[in-house]
Design a protein around this motif. Structure first.
Motif, PDB file in Angstrom:
ATOM      1  N   CYS A  61       4.872  10.800 -16.063  1.00  0.00           N
ATOM      2  CA  CYS A  61       4.246  11.995 -16.262  1.00  0.00           C
ATOM      3  C   CYS A  61       3.134  11.996 -16.850  1.00  0.00           C
ATOM      4  O   CYS A  61       2.826  12.637 -17.071  1.00  0.00           O
ATOM      5  CB  CYS A  61       5.230  12.050 -18.164  1.00  0.00           C
ATOM      6  SG  CYS A  61       4.182  11.607 -19.388  1.00  0.00           S
ATOM      7  N   GLY A  62       2.774  10.821 -17.500  1.00  0.00           N
ATOM      8  CA  GLY A  62       1.162  10.188 -17.082  1.00  0.00           C
ATOM      9  C   GLY A  62       0.467  10.419 -17.654  1.00  0.00           C
ATOM     10  O   GLY A  62      -0.241   9.605 -18.453  1.00  0.00           O
ATOM     11  N   PHE A  63       1.365  11.005 -19.149  1.00  0.00           N
ATOM     12  CA  PHE A  63       0.356  11.352 -20.744  1.00  0.00           C
ATOM     13  C   PHE A  63       0.801  10.380 -21.501  1.00  0.00           C
ATOM     14  O   PHE A  63       0.082  10.352 -23.018  1.00  0.00           O
ATOM     15  CB  PHE A  63       0.390  12.769 -20.523  1.00  0.00           C
ATOM     16  CG  PHE A  63       1.651  13.253 -20.576  1.00  0.00           C
ATOM     17  CD1 PHE A  63       1.729  14.289 -19.756  1.00  0.00           C
ATOM     18  CD2 PHE A  63       2.027  13.642 -21.657  1.00  0.00           C
ATOM     19  CE1 PHE A  63       2.951  14.958 -18.731  1.00  0.00           C
ATOM     20  CE2 PHE A  63       3.366  14.497 -21.322  1.00  0.00           C
ATOM     21  CZ  PHE A  63       3.817  15.386 -20.475  1.00  0.00           C
ATOM     22  N   PHE A 102      12.231  12.113 -16.918  1.00  0.00           N
ATOM     23  CA  PHE A 102      10.608  11.819 -16.198  1.00  0.00           C
ATOM     24  C   PHE A 102       9.236  10.833 -16.610  1.00  0.00           C
ATOM     25  O   PHE A 102       8.840  10.804 -17.369  1.00  0.00           O
ATOM     26  CB  PHE A 102       9.180  13.025 -17.053  1.00  0.00           C
ATOM     27  CG  PHE A 102       8.701  13.831 -15.719  1.00  0.00           C
ATOM     28  CD1 PHE A 102       8.133  12.941 -14.601  1.00  0.00           C
ATOM     29  CD2 PHE A 102       7.038  14.966 -16.747  1.00  0.00           C
ATOM     30  CE1 PHE A 102       6.849  13.303 -13.993  1.00  0.00           C
ATOM     31  CE2 PHE A 102       6.722  14.839 -15.396  1.00  0.00           C
ATOM     32  CZ  PHE A 102       6.279  14.681 -14.078  1.00  0.00           C
ATOM     33  N   GLU A 162      15.408  16.238 -19.946  1.00  0.00           N
ATOM     34  CA  GLU A 162      14.121  16.064 -18.824  1.00  0.00           C
ATOM     35  C   GLU A 162      14.370  14.422 -19.260  1.00  0.00           C
ATOM     36  O   GLU A 162      13.392  13.893 -20.341  1.00  0.00           O
ATOM     37  CB  GLU A 162      13.468  16.754 -19.474  1.00  0.00           C
ATOM     38  CG  GLU A 162      12.099  16.720 -18.623  1.00  0.00           C
ATOM     39  CD  GLU A 162      11.231  16.960 -19.068  1.00  0.00           C
ATOM     40  OE1 GLU A 162      10.518  18.080 -19.544  1.00  0.00           O
ATOM     41  OE2 GLU A 162       9.803  16.320 -18.872  1.00  0.00           O
ATOM     42  N   ARG A 169      10.079  10.112 -21.130  1.00  0.00           N
ATOM     43  CA  ARG A 169       9.207  10.466 -21.007  1.00  0.00           C
ATOM     44  C   ARG A 169       8.199   9.532 -20.804  1.00  0.00           C
ATOM     45  O   ARG A 169       8.224   9.268 -21.957  1.00  0.00           O
ATOM     46  CB  ARG A 169       7.908  12.118 -20.878  1.00  0.00           C
ATOM     47  CG  ARG A 169       8.681  12.945 -20.915  1.00  0.00           C
ATOM     48  CD  ARG A 169       7.863  14.226 -21.258  1.00  0.00           C
ATOM     49  NE  ARG A 169       7.637  15.889 -20.657  1.00  0.00           N
ATOM     50  CZ  ARG A 169       7.936  16.786 -21.520  1.00  0.00           C
ATOM     51  NH1 ARG A 169       6.196  16.288 -22.298  1.00  0.00           N
ATOM     52  NH2 ARG A 169       8.306  17.973 -21.527  1.00  0.00           N
ATOM     53  N   PRO A 200       9.889  16.271  -6.407  1.00  0.00           N
ATOM     54  CA  PRO A 200       9.185  15.273  -7.021  1.00  0.00           C
ATOM     55  C   PRO A 200       7.759  15.487  -7.223  1.00  0.00           C
ATOM     56  O   PRO A 200       7.363  15.558  -6.918  1.00  0.00           O
ATOM     57  CB  PRO A 200       9.560  13.598  -6.680  1.00  0.00           C
ATOM     58  CG  PRO A 200      10.492  14.080  -5.345  1.00  0.00           C
ATOM     59  CD  PRO A 200      10.497  15.345  -5.421  1.00  0.00           C
ATOM     60  N   SER A 201       7.761  14.602  -8.474  1.00  0.00           N
ATOM     61  CA  SER A 201       6.249  14.782  -8.604  1.00  0.00           C
ATOM     62  C   SER A 201       4.953  14.143  -7.433  1.00  0.00           C
ATOM     63  O   SER A 201       5.885  13.021  -7.716  1.00  0.00           O
ATOM     64  CB  SER A 201       5.200  14.097 -10.304  1.00  0.00           C
ATOM     65  OG  SER A 201       3.912  13.667  -9.867  1.00  0.00           O
ATOM     66  N   SER A 202       4.129  14.520  -7.281  1.00  0.00           N
ATOM     67  CA  SER A 202       3.253  13.988  -6.564  1.00  0.00           C
ATOM     68  C   SER A 202       2.857  12.820  -6.795  1.00  0.00           C
ATOM     69  O   SER A 202       2.243  11.841  -5.767  1.00  0.00           O
ATOM     70  CB  SER A 202       2.504  14.704  -5.492  1.00  0.00           C
ATOM     71  OG  SER A 202       0.669  15.420  -6.999  1.00  0.00           O
ATOM     72  N   ASP A 203       2.337  12.530  -8.381  1.00  0.00           N
ATOM     73  CA  ASP A 203       2.343  11.172  -8.247  1.00  0.00           C
ATOM     74  C   ASP A 203       3.604   9.895  -8.703  1.00  0.00           C
ATOM     75  O   ASP A 203       3.306   8.703  -9.550  1.00  0.00           O
ATOM     76  CB  ASP A 203       2.178  11.310 -10.353  1.00  0.00           C
ATOM     77  CG  ASP A 203       0.782  11.674  -9.971  1.00  0.00           C
ATOM     78  OD1 ASP A 203      -0.014  11.740  -9.200  1.00  0.00           O
ATOM     79  OD2 ASP A 203       0.236  12.426 -10.970  1.00  0.00           O
ATOM     80  N   GLN A 231       7.094   9.839 -24.288  1.00  0.00           N
ATOM     81  CA  GLN A 231       7.605  10.655 -25.677  1.00  0.00           C
ATOM     82  C   GLN A 231       9.442  10.974 -25.249  1.00  0.00           C
ATOM     83  O   GLN A 231      10.094  11.324 -24.414  1.00  0.00           O
ATOM     84  CB  GLN A 231       7.280  12.541 -25.202  1.00  0.00           C
ATOM     85  CG  GLN A 231       5.271  12.695 -25.002  1.00  0.00           C
ATOM     86  CD  GLN A 231       5.170  13.921 -24.480  1.00  0.00           C
ATOM     87  OE1 GLN A 231       5.480  14.337 -23.797  1.00  0.00           O
ATOM     88  NE2 GLN A 231       4.855  14.187 -25.502  1.00  0.00           N
ATOM     89  N   PRO A 277      10.845  14.299 -11.554  1.00  0.00           N
ATOM     90  CA  PRO A 277      11.099  14.128 -13.070  1.00  0.00           C
ATOM     91  C   PRO A 277      12.784  14.860 -12.575  1.00  0.00           C
ATOM     92  O   PRO A 277      13.159  14.653 -10.763  1.00  0.00           O
ATOM     93  CB  PRO A 277      11.022  15.174 -13.966  1.00  0.00           C
ATOM     94  CG  PRO A 277      10.474  15.639 -12.991  1.00  0.00           C
ATOM     95  CD  PRO A 277       9.726  15.244 -11.599  1.00  0.00           C
ATOM     96  N   ALA A 288      -2.616  12.964 -20.326  1.00  0.00           N
ATOM     97  CA  ALA A 288      -3.391  11.561 -20.735  1.00  0.00           C
ATOM     98  C   ALA A 288      -3.065  10.930 -21.985  1.00  0.00           C
ATOM     99  O   ALA A 288      -4.458  10.737 -22.435  1.00  0.00           O
ATOM    100  CB  ALA A 288      -4.920  11.609 -20.534  1.00  0.00           C
ATOM    101  N   GLY A 289      -2.672  11.134 -22.878  1.00  0.00           N
ATOM    102  CA  GLY A 289      -2.427  10.258 -23.984  1.00  0.00           C
ATOM    103  C   GLY A 289      -2.494  11.093 -25.286  1.00  0.00           C
ATOM    104  O   GLY A 289      -1.906  10.820 -26.566  1.00  0.00           O
ATOM    105  N   VAL A 320      -0.922  10.017 -29.058  1.00  0.00           N
ATOM    106  CA  VAL A 320       0.687  10.267 -27.951  1.00  0.00           C
ATOM    107  C   VAL A 320       0.957   8.822 -28.028  1.00  0.00           C
ATOM    108  O   VAL A 320      -0.086   8.424 -26.683  1.00  0.00           O
ATOM    109  CB  VAL A 320       1.126  11.254 -27.055  1.00  0.00           C
ATOM    110  CG1 VAL A 320       2.264  10.975 -26.165  1.00  0.00           C
ATOM    111  CG2 VAL A 320       0.464  12.072 -26.924  1.00  0.00           C
ATOM    112  N   GLU A 369       2.666  18.025 -13.141  1.00  0.00           N
ATOM    113  CA  GLU A 369       2.457  16.871 -12.833  1.00  0.00           C
ATOM    114  C   GLU A 369       1.405  15.779 -13.741  1.00  0.00           C
ATOM    115  O   GLU A 369       1.635  14.493 -14.103  1.00  0.00           O
ATOM    116  CB  GLU A 369       1.780  16.708 -11.273  1.00  0.00           C
ATOM    117  CG  GLU A 369       3.047  17.118 -10.270  1.00  0.00           C
ATOM    118  CD  GLU A 369       2.281  17.092  -8.753  1.00  0.00           C
ATOM    119  OE1 GLU A 369       2.446  17.185  -7.855  1.00  0.00           O
ATOM    120  OE2 GLU A 369       1.355  17.928  -8.848  1.00  0.00           O
ATOM    121  N   GLN A 381       2.056   5.668 -26.117  1.00  0.00           N
ATOM    122  CA  GLN A 381       1.511   5.357 -24.306  1.00  0.00           C
ATOM    123  C   GLN A 381       2.946   4.081 -24.206  1.00  0.00           C
ATOM    124  O   GLN A 381       3.447   4.131 -22.848  1.00  0.00           O
ATOM    125  CB  GLN A 381       0.916   4.550 -24.545  1.00  0.00           C
ATOM    126  CG  GLN A 381      -0.680   5.935 -23.996  1.00  0.00           C
ATOM    127  CD  GLN A 381      -0.251   6.654 -23.484  1.00  0.00           C
ATOM    128  OE1 GLN A 381      -0.696   6.613 -22.326  1.00  0.00           O
ATOM    129  NE2 GLN A 381       0.145   8.307 -24.023  1.00  0.00           N
TER     130      GLN A 381
END
Lengths: 319, 319, 319, 319
Positions: B232-234, B229, B227, B157, B200-203, B237, B211, D262-263, B269, A245, B271
């Motif tokens: 994904c928060g991060f 998603f 995949e 993602r 599902p992701s809790s986010d 991608q 996803p 987180a990026g 990465v 997550e 954004q």
């Protein structure tokens, strides 16, 4: 810690000979006490130069040889059931190479026999649990900083399959590693499986359905996908990406040495599991020897998830 | 090359404003001649400082404005069908952002209208075909040195989904990129699809199935897994690994700059897709402008695979 | 923005022809108005198909051609001084490929002539300042999160040197890029230099001292080391690692596509600077065109560090 | 192979305790027979739970204890000379942690004493020769496919220096690893050295000249540069790039697990040499035990290059 642990090694082929070398030259606290192989000359070659090892063609004779206190089974899969039952009958702790047995009815007989003995006796040779990368991933997932795991993307590739390798063995011999690793990494049981088979590679031996793509669903709502490709031609590659997550983590990249020549920066890809997982095998056997000398069995087993983390009697296992 | 190509841009939001900047500041041979947005102030902001641009709230008025010879549609998906039909009615070539239209019956109406016009008029905004990594992968696969592609493993993602994003939009807005890329990379049509949905992701916003894991089978016997998603928060991608008979190739790793601080070697990465695919968008629009000025349409379309590589009249397309 | 900027391109060789293509096909707001090359046929080839370009063998005639408002110098280094002075005499802004001039006395004459003109006219073609990786590194260092830069480790490799390349040209033609980049990245002036020359590679042409290892000290107490190796055989590689008090950052890894075949995971290494820095050249020329049309000169120059960040009259430059 | 090798361990600090654990738990064929440390309690802690180990405060008493057949010196550098001479006087083979001794006159006394004994007795603890990456690089260079090595670029970074670390110790304690590795990798002797000292990091303890940049020239015309930075703050990093006539090879990248949050996609960087070189230490001690039991000394020594590859009497050494 007292005397060295005397081990009977069943099977003196590629894997068995490597374990004999490991027990003798790399591992603290153990020695090879007996070896058995239908091919007596092969068994004698595998222990050449070692002292006080008896050589047998009959596995049960090896189990009964003087000084034997534990068993390492490295014979072919179809021979495992008889060897495991013989070890259990003698109360000997066992490290058994995977697959434990090739079929589910045989597996059930093993589990029932072990349960009847009242204690865990067998550790199954899923060495990935001892690989530094897998352990790092396990620690990361258990730490919880990435949140709940949602998906595992797994890759399992071999350069080529040995003679006689069947389409079913892609699952029971190869994907069995991912089955164990997924259960261990996630702490969840698998509840459904789907297998997809694209048109086979023209490099696969006639009739072999290679590659295959396997999807597992878990009782925790996660998804595990596995590409298994045992005639990929280019290397032995085992990779795993955990998508969670809050982030993702992947292991299995090859980056030990980067060589640049003629327009290409390349990294060597291991060609063999004995190379890729050399340190894991060392640690696995050392951990098994150490636990056995303490009178414990702590590694992967045929038992449920709970017995991986909690031994009979309430002890917490190390792996 | 004569005069600059006058373009009407429909939609002056995030994407439309970026295309206006691109047409004006980055691309050779084109100028923005008209802009339309229901929010007139937003349209005026997007063309502030540019000469000879008429501003409209009605898309059709923009198409009829002086100097307009082509159309770039960057309005929301539900507005695309009407805009495309209006452009076709005027014989204007179009670059239309994806998704072409949100539903299959509307898509069929577009294809039929374009077919009635007797020639290709629309290019769909699948900018990945202009990304240097995707083009490298396409060239590699077409070269044949890796043998036949067996599987594509794709990852899509986003950091987070915009308000109003639905579970269906994970497919039609996001995976549509992979659908186009897979058909283009493989030169094969998709014949079956399976969608798996882990917990599902809790986010993910309430109710959003995110996803998802999508499997396509192709008429060439290949397998494509994706995949997707979008919370994904991060990071943003986009990755693709092509597994072939003689080797594999993957794109989408982030390695532009590696920074090491406090126990971590990290790579930034991206954004945002406008960052990750900035150069691809530039090349896409430049290629569209160049082809339009030559009287051709060469990019991704709603037509079958064959028309991607062979234009009406037997010309070979550039992309 | 009014009319297109008319550019006279001096030199129609490899670099000049590429800049002509760029000005015409990739860059917004400019056109090629004149071209000069001693080889008239080569000049005509380079502008084939373009409208309204006059072709010359005499550089000064090109500068005086109708519609010329700026100059791009892509002739060989020894021709630069005369061309720069001619442009200055006409008050024409210039983008001059590096090296500005091959020797320090000539360089001083250029600086004095530009200073006499009372304003900056020349930008030197150090395109790395426009490369996305270098800009990311510059932004990171300027942000201060890594603390003070202590060392830069630089690598500059070419597949092979062109005919006539001398041991001195490893410094003035190749390392000049690192000299500019180091001053720009650090905001410091170089104060001392040491050159070490290991035994040359047996692949270096006879007499060429290749590779060389160059050490710069700066007025800020930093150290810059450069490996320059122009017959490395394997690729065009430009890398830079900045080691700072709180962390390090490196750019120049090749990771755009990873291909795995036959025991090797490899990445393609660019063979040519026009490939590696294609986008940087596009951005450089676009930035020069944009600034020139605004009546500014903002890029790398022969002037001191301060004039890079502050234009005559107190304006802050973009790069 | 007969009985276990009885080892006296001198020094029970961080390194000594780790070697005791290693000899007991990880290495085949050896046992700890005696331990000495000025702090008796620390020595007792280090061998708690082990059988048949005598504990001493006087190193010579440990050497004379029953069952001692070899010595592992892990005491601080200034104590090494006396311990080595005492071991030589008893004809005991030694594995001595680096630095062998802190100064050159003491080193000469050691070499002369060992020479007087008529045979090699001491192996110095340069564990990098047992690291899988260094060995891969050595094998690659020896294979000759990359041609003659021209340059080695080395990086040696520690998170922070221990109390009392001096500017000279950056060379004798840290760069001594690179001195050994360079000689071993190249098979060449160092002939000249230059040390450059940029302005120290503000994170270096007062007065410590950190980082430093060291350049070695060799009798084979190669160049070796070393960045040594013992208060870099971010990790323990040991890297080496060999630049050869036909290609380059580098080791020391961190890629075991890539985590994206987180990026940022980041890899963990080891914080400690006992982590980074854990397997190398295991292999080093195992190799030393194995050779000692065969009556040989094969590892790095204070002797010249020739004795690394050829033992007295013409035997070829393993490392």
């Amino acid at each position: 810690m007292g005397d060295l642990l005397g081990v009977a090694v069943l099977g003196a082929g590629h894997m068995g000979a490597d374990h004999i070398r490991r027990l003798h030259h790399m591992v603290s606290g153990a020695r090879v006490a007996a070896v058995a192989d239908p091919d007596r000359a092969r068994a004698e070659d595998a222990v050449a130069g070692l002292d006080a090892v008896s050589v047998h063609t009959d596995p049960e004779a090896a189990l009964d040889a003087p000084g034997v206190a534990a068993v390492l089974i490295a014979s072919p899969g179809p021979a495992h059931e008889e060897a495991l039952l013989a070890a259990f009958a003698r109360g000997l702790p066992v490290l058994c190479e995977k697959p434990m047995v090739p079929d589910s009815t045989g597996a059930l007989r093993i589990v029932e026999a072990e349960a009847r003995s009242g204690r865990r006796l067998a550790q199954i040779g899923f060495m990935r649990r001892y690989d530094s990368e897998y352990r790092r991933l396990k620690t990361l997932l258990d730490g919880g900083h990435l949140g709940r795991p949602l998906m595992l993307h797994c890759t399992h590739r071999n350069v080529s399959s040995p003679p006689g390798f069947t389409s079913a063995m892609l699952i029971d011999s190869s994907v069995s590693h991912e089955i164990d690793a997924a259960r261990w990494l996630l702490g969840q049981e698998l509840t459904a499986v789907t297998v997809l088979r694209p048109t086979p590679s023209s490099d696969a031996p006639g009739g072999l359905l290679d590659p295959q793509f396997v999807l597992f669903e878990t009782d925790g709502g996660a998804l595990v996908d596995v590409e298994v490709f045992v005639n990929c031609g280019f290397g032995y590659q085992v990779r795993c990406e955990a998508v969670c997550e809050k982030g993702s983590a992947r292991i299995g990249a090859e980056h030990t040495m980067v060589v640049t020549t003629a327009g290409r920066a390349h990294e060597e890809v291991a060609q063999d599991y004995l190379v890729r997982f050399a340190d894991a095998y060392d640690r696995e056997v050392q951990a098994w020897v150490d636990a056995t000398r303490r009178g414990e069995v702590t590694g992967p087993s045929a038992w449920g998830l709970s017995s991986n983390s909690r031994l009979p009697g309430g002890r917490t296992a190390g792996v």
